[in-house]
Enzyme design. Sequence first.
Site, short mmCIF file in Angstrom:
data_model
loop_
_atom_site.label_atom_id
_atom_site.label_comp_id
_atom_site.label_asym_id
_atom_site.label_seq_id
_atom_site.Cartn_x
_atom_site.Cartn_y
_atom_site.Cartn_z
CE LYS A 88 8.44 -8.63 1.97
NZ LYS A 88 9.16 -7.43 1.60
CD GLU A 147 2.54 -5.34 16.87
OE1 GLU A 147 3.15 -6.26 16.27
OE2 GLU A 147 3.06 -4.23 17.11
N GLY A 205 6.70 -3.36 2.74
CA GLY A 205 5.37 -3.40 3.37
C GLY A 205 4.49 -2.23 2.97
NE ARG A 206 8.29 2.72 4.10
CZ ARG A 206 9.19 1.94 4.66
NH1 ARG A 206 8.80 0.94 5.44
NH2 ARG A 206 10.48 2.12 4.45
CD GLU A 233 7.21 1.61 8.59
OE1 GLU A 233 6.63 1.53 9.68
OE2 GLU A 233 7.05 0.79 7.68
CG HIS A 244 -16.61 22.69 10.78
ND1 HIS A 244 -17.38 23.82 10.96
CD2 HIS A 244 -16.81 22.28 9.50
CE1 HIS A 244 -18.03 24.07 9.82
NE2 HIS A 244 -17.70 23.15 8.92
CE LYS A 268 8.00 -4.30 14.36
NZ LYS A 268 8.24 -5.02 13.13
O1 F6P Z 1 5.81 -1.21 11.08
C1 F6P Z 1 6.92 -1.98 10.73
C2 F6P Z 1 6.61 -2.99 9.67
O2 F6P Z 1 7.77 -3.72 9.45
C3 F6P Z 1 6.09 -2.35 8.39
O3 F6P Z 1 7.08 -1.91 7.54
C4 F6P Z 1 5.26 -3.46 7.82
O4 F6P Z 1 4.39 -2.95 6.88
C5 F6P Z 1 4.59 -3.97 9.07
O5 F6P Z 1 5.59 -3.89 10.07
C6 F6P Z 1 4.00 -5.35 8.99
O6 F6P Z 1 4.93 -6.34 8.65
P1 F6P Z 1 4.48 -7.79 8.23
O7 F6P Z 1 3.72 -7.69 6.95
O8 F6P Z 1 5.74 -8.58 8.09
O9 F6P Z 1 3.61 -8.33 9.33
#
Ligand code: F6P
Length: 547
Positions: free
Chosen positions: A208, A214, A268-269, A354, A385, A511
């Site tokens: 987003k 990452e 995001g979630r 979160e 198990h 981060k």
């Molecule tokens: O883990 C933190 C976060 O901000 C989440 O809320 C989000 O889903 C994720 O990082 C990825 O964010 P982006 O879609 O901006 O890469």
Amino acid sequence: MSKLAINETVIWAQLHQHQRATRHLHMRDLFADNPQRFAQMHEQLDGFLLDYSKNRITEETLNLLVELAETAELPQWMRRMCCGEKINDSESRAVLHTALRLPASATLEVDGENIVPQVQHELNRALDFAENIRSGSLKTSRGEIFTDVVNLGIGGSDLGPQTLTQALRPYHAPQLNVHFVANVDGTDLAQVLEKINLVTTLFIISSKSFTTPETLLNAHAVRERLCAQLPEEAVAQHFAAVSNNLDAAAAFGIPRERVFTVFEWVGGRYSATSAIGLPLMCAIGAERFRELLAGAHAMDEHFFHAPLRHNMPVLLALIGIWYNTFYRAHSHAVIPYHHGLRRFPAHIQQLDMESNGKQTSRHGDYLDFDTGPIIWGEAGVNCQHAFFQLLHQGSRLIPSDFIVVVNGDYDNDVHQKTLVANALAQTRALMAGKSEAQVYRELADLPAMRRDELMPQKHFPGNQPSNTIMLERLTPYYLGMLLALYEHKVFVQGVIWGINSFDQWGVEYGKVLARDIAPKLDSTDSTAYDASTDGLIRFFRQHHEHA
Ligand code: F6P
């Protein structure tokens, strides 16, 4: 006069008192005393059922919990969310993932504008793009058909779509394989690259913000490899993006028509039913994706309109609060009895932890009670198990959700019935336990001393609560309902605890620190974090073999 915090209200004190007065009750007796218990404590919507009768609750508990929800003004908060008020106040945003699932004919005015046409426009763009990839009408830079799709994203831009894509495996197009790379650990990318042909793969950068390190590291690594095999212009045909950061996506080389946006009011979630679902759209196609939206919408409608006492997400949330707050149970297990749902606990973990892993209220006050539980789980029967011993005979109260699917996806009815029988056996055993008298009878032939020694070890106390969610089949429609059920449950708990469930400031600090430490791993400069961190950096420098 300022409004009372929820833990200062009369109903909060009444619930504590009610817990003390009823904690000796055993569910075994509650069932024995009331043959109508299941009839009174389950809800059903078509082929989707929630049985919450195997809980340490009575009708009075439910009435008190509903009063708690009313005291926290839950109905007002539901209305505020539904109509697009900026209830994510720390970020001044509305929370409208439910708008993603509205039918095209609906109207939803936010700030005087009907947002449904915009939502439908973005949805159709993403669905058309996915269909063109599936049908082969959109081709690679060398005119070949795409064989694979790789989603590069993390957190909500990975867990939701990955979980749903895995769950709907029987609906996938056979000619297109969909993969997910999230981890910055190069192993994740390397292992997916081993499985695919780079030049016949579409890479979706799902971010987003388009700033998540990452995801960008993985995206640039792929870009570099691709450009080693194809001219740089090929990036435009081999990548797509789901992002709001149009400039950054364009700078990466992705044309505007391949960038699909996520509305600012989708967290995001909570974004699995937005364009973040693009890899899933590629896997299952437009029609099936619309079924998923329809299922989520059916649950949204139920949530916004059913009375609190018969409202599935509200009931799940209230019962969760009953254990988390009033019994001080610290964790909650999510156990899907469907192999396709094996990542579901991980998605719910992010969704819940979160959202509600916070100790301050939306007004910045420290909360004097436990909030979001630790969510964990694993697919049944495998987990029987692994950790079920602790559920049956451990010392902790661990409420759980069992997700059971009536019909399997493959022609193996014996497996399916065995699976379901196991799920039902577990919830029954957790609830009823095995009484001392029963164990005593089984050990009747043993010498008295041996019997006394074994009896406590073979006794199952029971009274371990569970909800059972039963779906007719894991179709896109019922999966949409399941997803929305949990989204709303989390929201309800946040409202009652007074939390803003839609920001995540806590994730940010780690981060920032990672950005600071990264260059130190490469340099010989002395560091002054703390003795442990400095020592670990020294060990890394001594033992790291530069590639
Ligand atoms: O883990 C933190 C976060 O901000 C989440 O809320 C989000 O889903 C994720 O990082 C990825 O964010 P982006 O879609 O901006 O890469």
